[in-house]
Motif scaffolding. Structure first.
Motif, short mmCIF file in Angstrom:
data_model
loop_
_atom_site.label_atom_id
_atom_site.label_comp_id
_atom_site.label_asym_id
_atom_site.label_seq_id
_atom_site.Cartn_x
_atom_site.Cartn_y
_atom_site.Cartn_z
N LEU A 93 0.85 -1.19 0.00
CA LEU A 93 0.00 0.00 0.00
C LEU A 93 0.89 1.23 0.00
N SER A 94 0.60 2.18 -0.87
CA SER A 94 1.31 3.46 -0.92
C SER A 94 0.31 4.56 -0.58
N MET A 95 0.74 5.52 0.26
CA MET A 95 -0.19 6.54 0.73
C MET A 95 0.34 7.96 0.53
N GLU A 96 -0.46 8.77 -0.12
CA GLU A 96 -0.19 10.20 -0.19
C GLU A 96 -0.14 10.81 1.21
N GLN A 97 -0.92 10.26 2.13
CA GLN A 97 -1.16 10.87 3.42
C GLN A 97 0.02 10.76 4.40
N VAL A 137 -5.10 1.30 7.11
CA VAL A 137 -3.82 1.03 7.76
C VAL A 137 -3.93 -0.20 8.67
N GLU A 138 -5.04 -0.31 9.39
CA GLU A 138 -5.19 -1.44 10.31
C GLU A 138 -5.30 -2.76 9.56
N PHE A 139 -5.97 -2.76 8.40
CA PHE A 139 -6.01 -3.99 7.63
C PHE A 139 -4.61 -4.36 7.14
N ALA A 140 -3.88 -3.37 6.62
CA ALA A 140 -2.52 -3.63 6.16
C ALA A 140 -1.66 -4.15 7.30
N LYS A 141 -1.84 -3.60 8.48
CA LYS A 141 -1.05 -4.02 9.64
C LYS A 141 -1.31 -5.48 9.99
N GLN A 142 -2.58 -5.86 10.09
CA GLN A 142 -2.88 -7.23 10.49
C GLN A 142 -2.57 -8.23 9.38
N PRO A 146 3.19 -4.24 3.58
CA PRO A 146 4.02 -3.05 3.76
C PRO A 146 3.30 -1.80 3.27
N ILE A 147 3.56 -0.69 3.94
CA ILE A 147 2.99 0.60 3.54
C ILE A 147 4.13 1.54 3.18
N ILE A 148 4.01 2.15 2.03
CA ILE A 148 5.02 3.10 1.54
C ILE A 148 4.60 4.50 1.92
N ALA A 149 5.39 5.16 2.74
CA ALA A 149 5.18 6.59 3.02
C ALA A 149 5.74 7.34 1.82
N SER A 150 4.88 7.71 0.89
CA SER A 150 5.35 8.06 -0.45
C SER A 150 5.49 9.54 -0.74
N PHE A 227 10.15 1.31 -4.99
CA PHE A 227 9.70 0.09 -4.29
C PHE A 227 9.60 -1.08 -5.26
N LEU A 228 9.03 -0.83 -6.44
CA LEU A 228 8.87 -1.91 -7.42
C LEU A 228 10.21 -2.34 -8.02
N THR A 229 11.17 -1.46 -8.07
CA THR A 229 12.51 -1.83 -8.53
C THR A 229 13.13 -2.84 -7.57
N LYS A 230 12.90 -2.62 -6.28
CA LYS A 230 13.42 -3.53 -5.26
C LYS A 230 12.54 -4.77 -5.08
N ASN A 231 11.26 -4.66 -5.45
CA ASN A 231 10.29 -5.75 -5.26
C ASN A 231 9.52 -5.96 -6.56
N PRO A 232 10.17 -6.45 -7.61
CA PRO A 232 9.56 -6.47 -8.95
C PRO A 232 8.34 -7.36 -9.10
N ARG A 233 8.13 -8.30 -8.19
CA ARG A 233 6.96 -9.18 -8.29
C ARG A 233 5.72 -8.56 -7.64
N SER A 234 5.89 -7.47 -6.96
CA SER A 234 4.82 -6.90 -6.16
C SER A 234 3.84 -6.07 -6.98
N GLN A 235 2.69 -5.88 -6.38
CA GLN A 235 1.68 -4.95 -6.90
C GLN A 235 1.51 -3.85 -5.85
N VAL A 236 1.43 -2.60 -6.31
CA VAL A 236 1.27 -1.48 -5.39
C VAL A 236 -0.10 -0.84 -5.59
N VAL A 237 -0.81 -0.64 -4.49
CA VAL A 237 -2.05 0.12 -4.49
C VAL A 237 -1.75 1.47 -3.86
N HIS A 238 -1.98 2.53 -4.60
CA HIS A 238 -1.67 3.88 -4.12
C HIS A 238 -2.95 4.68 -3.97
N VAL A 239 -3.13 5.34 -2.82
CA VAL A 239 -4.31 6.18 -2.59
C VAL A 239 -3.88 7.63 -2.53
N ALA A 240 -4.61 8.48 -3.25
CA ALA A 240 -4.27 9.90 -3.34
C ALA A 240 -5.49 10.67 -3.82
#
Length: 314
Positions: A93-97, A137-142, A146-150, A227-240
């Motif tokens: 998860l990537s967050m503008e916030q 955030v709580e769902f990601a935590k449990q 990982p959450i990207i402070a972007s 993040f994707l360069t370091k974790n190329p198999r991953s999918q990122v969901v970004h909220v903004a």
């Protein structure tokens, strides 16, 4: 118009991929409350969130735009992350916030080393964190997602809004790493859109404000691509905010400028999902009108200008 620069003021692969797009269709949901939402494809076919089409399942990045504080959109964001997490593909998860300089505080919270109130205070969380972003955030935590402070730190972005992009030259090496290495303020469709949205201020002032806006977008994009360069198999969901991502502009454009091979899907909120377009559409109720009387709007603007004018920049 809801987009994140307003605070300046002067400033996935799911269980069982489907090859038949019809299987992802669902009867439209009646949008009668601010908790309701209905996802639509770019061709305006209703989509069941439990059976997402390949375009979303296989995307490297899914950008979800929002009208800040809209309950239905925030509910969708959490539901979407939950659904995508079912897949075997790693997700982040990537967050503008949350700005980059608060990544360590965010990680400490996700690892259970600090409590929520300390996290909220130390991260300078948005005022609507507990009502709107806590579920995400709580769902990601449990789920150990990982959450990207972007984002770029607000104090730096605000000072760029006051002094222009050259303010970056005043930053220390430590501060500079919290902002994208490359920031393109040249003419573009996104810049044209931004300038058209500004109804006051001198040209040089709006240029500074655009520099602040694009700094936000470039930093979020760089954070995701790194993040994707370091974790190329991953999918990122970004909220903004919606303005940052809709129609492939802003953050979406900045991501592809850095890595054109990434598959980016865009979901934008709308109150009317009947027109064809390039984005997936999330139909929700339109937010209430913020100001009916112009005098009230101007009073709020002047208060915000005065509040931000006290910021001391280098």
């Amino acid at each position: 118009m809801h987009f994140s620069i307003f605070v300046l003021a002067i400033v996935t692969v799911l269980t069982g991929c489907t090859s038949n797009p019809l299987s992802s269709r669902a009867p439209p949901t009646d949008i009668t409350s601010f908790y309701d939402y209905q996802l639509y494809s770019p061709s305006r076919e209703p989509i069941s969130i439990a059976s997402l089409p390949p375009e979303l399942q296989q995307a490297d990045v899914i950008l979800i735009g929002e009208w800040h504080t809209h309950a239905g959109i925030h509910r969708f964001q959490t539901d979407m992350l939950k659904q995508l997490s079912i897949a075997e593909r790693p997700i982040a998860l990537s967050m503008e916030q949350v700005p980059r300089d608060k990544q360590a505080v965010l990680d400490s919270y996700l690892n259970g080393e600090i409590g929520e109130q300390y996290f909220i205070k130390q991260s300078h969380a948005w005022p609507n964190y507990e009502s709107d972003y806590r579920p995400l955030v709580e769902f990601a935590k449990q789920a150990e997602i990982p959450i990207i402070a972007s984002n770029a730190p607000k104090n730096i972005v605000r000072c760029i809004g006051q002094q222009g992009i050259d303010y970056l030259n005043k930053l220390s090496h430590e501060e500079r790493r919290f902002v994208a290495e490359s920031i393109n303020t040249d003419e573009s469709p996104y810049k044209e859109k931004f300038m058209a949205s500004m109804h006051h201020g001198k040209p040089e002032q709006t240029e500074r404000l655009y520099a602040a806006q694009i700094t936000w977008d470039e930093t979020m994009a760089e954070s995701i691509v790194n993040f994707l360069t370091k974790n190329p198999r991953s999918q990122v969901v970004h909220v903004a905010g919606k303005f940052h991502i809709e129609a492939g502009l802003g953050t979406a454009m900045s991501i592809l400028n850095r890595n054109p091979n990434l598959n980016v899907a865009i979901i934008t909120p709308t109150a009317d999902a009947t027109e064809d377009g390039v984005d997936f559409q999330l139909e929700v109720l339109l937010p209430p009108v913020r100001y009916v009387k112009r005098a009230n709007l101007m009073q709020a603007y002047q208060h915000l200008v005065g509040r931000n004018s006290t910021l001391q920049c280098k």
